[in-house]
Design an enzyme around this catalytic site. Structure first.
Site, PDB file in Angstrom:
ATOM      1  N   ASP A  99      -5.002  18.275 -35.633  1.00 30.23           N
ATOM      2  CA  ASP A  99      -4.906  16.692 -35.941  1.00 30.23           C
ATOM      3  C   ASP A  99      -4.899  17.095 -37.482  1.00 30.23           C
ATOM      4  O   ASP A  99      -5.984  17.433 -37.906  1.00 30.23           O
ATOM      5  CB  ASP A  99      -6.293  16.353 -35.236  1.00 30.23           C
ATOM      6  CG  ASP A  99      -5.879  14.693 -33.842  1.00 30.23           C
ATOM      7  OD1 ASP A  99      -4.825  14.081 -35.007  1.00 30.23           O
ATOM      8  OD2 ASP A  99      -6.488  14.541 -32.926  1.00 30.23           O
ATOM      9  N   ASP A 200      -1.543  11.581 -37.061  1.00 27.19           N
ATOM     10  CA  ASP A 200      -2.735   9.973 -36.962  1.00 27.19           C
ATOM     11  C   ASP A 200      -1.873   8.913 -37.206  1.00 27.19           C
ATOM     12  O   ASP A 200      -2.692   9.252 -38.388  1.00 27.19           O
ATOM     13  CB  ASP A 200      -3.777  10.586 -37.132  1.00 27.19           C
ATOM     14  CG  ASP A 200      -4.999   9.647 -36.771  1.00 27.19           C
ATOM     15  OD1 ASP A 200      -5.409   9.724 -35.897  1.00 27.19           O
ATOM     16  OD2 ASP A 200      -5.875   8.349 -37.063  1.00 27.19           O
ATOM     17  N   GLU A 257       1.652   9.960 -34.183  1.00 27.28           N
ATOM     18  CA  GLU A 257       1.210   9.171 -33.051  1.00 27.28           C
ATOM     19  C   GLU A 257       1.518   7.979 -34.154  1.00 27.28           C
ATOM     20  O   GLU A 257       1.397   7.650 -35.051  1.00 27.28           O
ATOM     21  CB  GLU A 257      -0.259   9.134 -33.321  1.00 27.28           C
ATOM     22  CG  GLU A 257      -1.013   8.207 -32.595  1.00 27.28           C
ATOM     23  CD  GLU A 257      -2.489   7.627 -32.931  1.00 27.28           C
ATOM     24  OE1 GLU A 257      -3.077   6.952 -32.026  1.00 27.28           O
ATOM     25  OE2 GLU A 257      -3.059   7.579 -34.204  1.00 27.28           O
ATOM     26  N   HIS A 332      -7.970  10.646 -26.007  1.00 25.45           N
ATOM     27  CA  HIS A 332      -9.436   9.990 -26.541  1.00 25.45           C
ATOM     28  C   HIS A 332      -9.437   8.740 -26.748  1.00 25.45           C
ATOM     29  O   HIS A 332     -11.020   8.550 -27.006  1.00 25.45           O
ATOM     30  CB  HIS A 332      -9.609  11.229 -27.341  1.00 25.45           C
ATOM     31  CG  HIS A 332      -9.096  10.784 -28.613  1.00 25.45           C
ATOM     32  ND1 HIS A 332      -7.582  11.198 -28.947  1.00 25.45           N
ATOM     33  CD2 HIS A 332      -9.794  10.094 -29.605  1.00 25.45           C
ATOM     34  CE1 HIS A 332      -7.343  10.728 -30.026  1.00 25.45           C
ATOM     35  NE2 HIS A 332      -8.487   9.797 -31.000  1.00 25.45           N
ATOM     36  N   ASP A 333      -8.410   8.061 -26.502  1.00 22.61           N
ATOM     37  CA  ASP A 333      -8.259   6.300 -27.334  1.00 22.61           C
ATOM     38  C   ASP A 333      -8.228   5.249 -25.838  1.00 22.61           C
ATOM     39  O   ASP A 333      -7.843   4.020 -26.126  1.00 22.61           O
ATOM     40  CB  ASP A 333      -7.806   5.883 -27.938  1.00 22.61           C
ATOM     41  CG  ASP A 333      -7.545   6.683 -29.853  1.00 22.61           C
ATOM     42  OD1 ASP A 333      -8.856   6.984 -29.820  1.00 22.61           O
ATOM     43  OD2 ASP A 333      -6.634   7.640 -30.102  1.00 22.61           O
TER      44      ASP A 333
HETATM   45  C1  GLC Z   1      -6.148   7.733 -34.411  1.00 21.11           C
HETATM   46  C2  GLC Z   1      -7.041   7.883 -33.571  1.00 21.11           C
HETATM   47  C3  GLC Z   1      -7.866   6.975 -33.207  1.00 21.11           C
HETATM   48  C4  GLC Z   1      -9.004   7.207 -34.354  1.00 21.11           C
HETATM   49  C5  GLC Z   1      -7.847   5.999 -35.257  1.00 21.11           C
HETATM   50  C6  GLC Z   1      -8.245   6.508 -36.959  1.00 21.11           C
HETATM   51  O1  GLC Z   1      -5.758   5.844 -33.220  1.00 21.11           O
HETATM   52  O2  GLC Z   1      -6.336   9.007 -32.427  1.00 21.11           O
HETATM   53  O3  GLC Z   1      -9.154   8.487 -32.158  1.00 21.11           O
HETATM   54  O4  GLC Z   1      -9.662   5.835 -34.231  1.00 21.11           O
HETATM   55  O5  GLC Z   1      -6.234   6.959 -35.421  1.00 21.11           O
HETATM   56  O6  GLC Z   1      -8.256   7.527 -37.225  1.00 21.11           O
END
Ligand code: GLC
Ligand code: CA
Length: 562
Positions: A99, A200, A257, A332-333
């Site tokens: 990540d 991320d 992401e 995980h979100d």
């Molecule tokens: C992304 C991650 C999440 C995190 C956010 C801030 O969306 O997947 O878990 O809280 O970024 O880093």
């Protein structure tokens, strides 16, 4: 035949290290725990592991707030453990994707410590600082975790920007020294032997210089300025620079992401000729049960199948031949998919989990499996908010129930059961021993009570388990190029109950049929003579009659693909 890149045929498995396997009884999953479980992942048949962050972090946002990109959080282990993990994984032919969290750091990162120490410090410009405007925040942006996206710092009398928690200050990508520090860090990790990066919120890195107000924010809305900030003016310039300096030098896997992207944006981020990333995570299908009362994901509304079909079909069709899709139901979100889009009652959990797996795994793109999905883990329904740990959940509860008083605490608990990130973060259910075999100590977050029946050990002894179904789907993708390359065509898109689509290659076709309901549905789809059933989640085939959550795939025009 089309030549594919290895990552186009790969299946990725996401590990959330904190909740995967504890090896030393402190209640926190760790790298040695991951090493112990690599043979399990090999057995499942995946090719790539994506690890959520394992770097040094004060854990305000469970590791997504990094205080040193080149150090490992001691709770997880050491750099030596990481070396061992990479080498054992590679011996098993498994790749490791890290990540990369570079939209922001922790406020405890050296850079931020320096940056906040004085306006003249060379690191000042690594972050986004602004003077107050009329004694207030520089603009109206809201943090994704609730409240304003600006924090006033007494020492130097300016505000800094944080799109997430105030312990996650946003980096200033306009600064080329910062950008090159990040590229160096990436090269350093690649030199350690990692095989790629999941980036991320990477489409948030470029902000409009004038920092205009977000028109979507109004005082009584619980929104987030994330999508307003997304896809900023220089994001493609930065990613092309990163690609030229780092990514293009290695044969690796990359996925960004990217909240708030359209398929048109995707061509730029993940187009085959774009020289940026290989694929992105779009958010549209994860937001289709969002609140109709302006509360974002805090809702308990049930999704509509037609909406899901429209979104996924649009992504399949628009990207074909131009860019590459990632395929995912949860991470995980997000809540557990069997609870969200399937049916997690005892009667239908297994059948509906298989149906969901089948529906996704026959599409074009690179599938991602989130830990526990392969055994049908479900959401948790804890009665008290004090059992939850997620900063996003706790902040939203406080904001909506106590500050804004927009919902009662009973209502909010229903939303939490439906949407909280902790649904996905409960410890992995390995067996029916104490704490599900996750830890011999006190787990950092409660284990779901259903671990006594839903666990890996039980799945491995049952040939009809969800686990073996996933294993079969992964193997089929490796064997049949049509799953990677066939043209996607949705059937009867307005059918509210059944999701059916074809994959079409020159000399063969697949027909995928999934009943998304707990009722019998009768549908007729035309099949050529010689079509045969490839895989199904029921023992026999009843033709046009689709039983509850039945899902099946036919293969037609057999010629050389087998
Ligand atoms: C992304 C991650 C999440 C995190 C956010 C801030 O969306 O997947 O878990 O809280 O970024 O880093
Ligand atoms: Ca541990």
């Amino acid at each position: 035949m089309v030549e594919n890149n290895w990552w186009q045929k790969a299946v990725v498995y996401q590990i959330y290290p904190r909740s995967f396997q504890d090896s030393n009884g402190d209640g926190i999953g760790d790298i040695q725990g991951i090493i112990q479980r690599l043979p399990y992942l090999k057995k499942l048949g995946i090719q790539v592991i994506w690890l959520s962050p394992i770097y040094q972090s004060p854990n305000d946002d469970n590791g997504y707030d990094i205080s040193d990109y080149r150090k490992i959080l001691p709770e997880f282990g050491t750099m030596m453990d990481v070396q061992e993990m990479i080498s054992v994984a590679h011996q098993l032919n498994l790749k490791i994707m890290m990540d990369l969290v570079v939209n922001h750091t922790s406020d405890e990162h050296q850079w931020f410590q320096q940056s906040r120490s004085s306006r003249e410090n060379p690191y000042r410009d690594y972050y986004i600082w602004r003077d107050p405007v009329d004694g207030h925040e520089p603009n109206n942006w809201l943090s994704d975790f609730g409240g304003p996206a600006w924090e006033f710092d007494d020492k130097t009398q300016q505000y800094y920007l944080h799109l997430f928690s105030k312990k996650q200050p946003d980096l200033n990508w306009e600064n080329s020294a910062l950008r090159h520090d990040i590229y160096d860090t990436m090269s350093w990790w690649l030199a350690q032997g990692v095989d790629g990066f999941r980036m991320d919120v990477i489409n948030l890195i470029s902000k409009q210089k004038s920092l205009p107000n977000d028109p979507n924010v109004d005082a009584d809305n619980h929104s987030s300025s994330m999508t307003f900030v997304a896809n900023g003016p220089k994001v493609h310039e930065y990613l092309q620079e990163m690609n030229a300096k780092v990514l293009s030098q290695h044969d690796i896997i990359t996925v960004g992401e990217t909240p708030g992207v359209t398929t048109k944006d995707a061509m730029q981020y993940a187009g085959f000729d774009a020289n940026e990333l290989q694929m992105i995570f779009q958010f549209e299908h994860t937001e289709l049960d969002n609140s109709h009362q302006g509360l974002g994901k805090w809702s308990d509304e049930r999704f509509k199948l037609v909406d899901l079909k429209k979104i996924l079909s649009k992504w399949q069709n628009d990207l074909e031949g131009k860019a590459w899709n990632s395929l995912y139901w949860n991470n995980h979100d997000r809540p557990r998919v069997v609870s969200r889009f399937g049916n997690d009652t005892d009667k239908y959990r297994v059948t509906s989990a298989k149906m969901l797996a089948m529906t996704l795994h026959f599409m074009q793109g690179t599938p991602y499996i989130y830990q526990g999905e392969e055994i049908g883990m479900t959401n948790v329904n804890w009665s008290s908010i004090s059992q939850y740990q997620d900063i996003d959940t706790l902040n939203a509860f406080d904001d909506l129930v106590h500050q804004q008083k927009r919902v009662t605490s009973e209502q909010m608990m229903r939303y939490v059961h439906h949407s909280s990130r902790d649904n996905a973060r409960t410890p992995m259910q390995w067996d029916n021993s104490l704490n599900s075999g996750f830890t011999t100590g006190q787990p950092w977050l409660g284990v779901n009570d259903n671990y006594t029946t839903i666990n890996v050990a039980a799945s491995l002894t049952d040939q009809q388990s969800i686990f073996y179904f996933y294993k079969k789907l992964i193997a089929l993708r490796q064997q049949m190029p049509i799953i990677t390359n066939g043209h996607y065509q949705v059937l009867d898109i307005d059918d509210e109950f059944v999701y059916a689509y074809r994959r079409i290659a020159r000399d063969s076709q697949l027909l995928i049929i999934s009943n998304f309901t707990d009722r019998i549905q009768t549908r007729h789809y035309s099949l050529n003579a010689g079509a045969k059933l490839l895989i199904s989640n029921y023992e026999d085939d009843q033709g046009d009659m689709l039983r509850p959550y039945e899902s099946k795939v036919y293969f037609e025009n057999v010629s050389g693909y087998f």
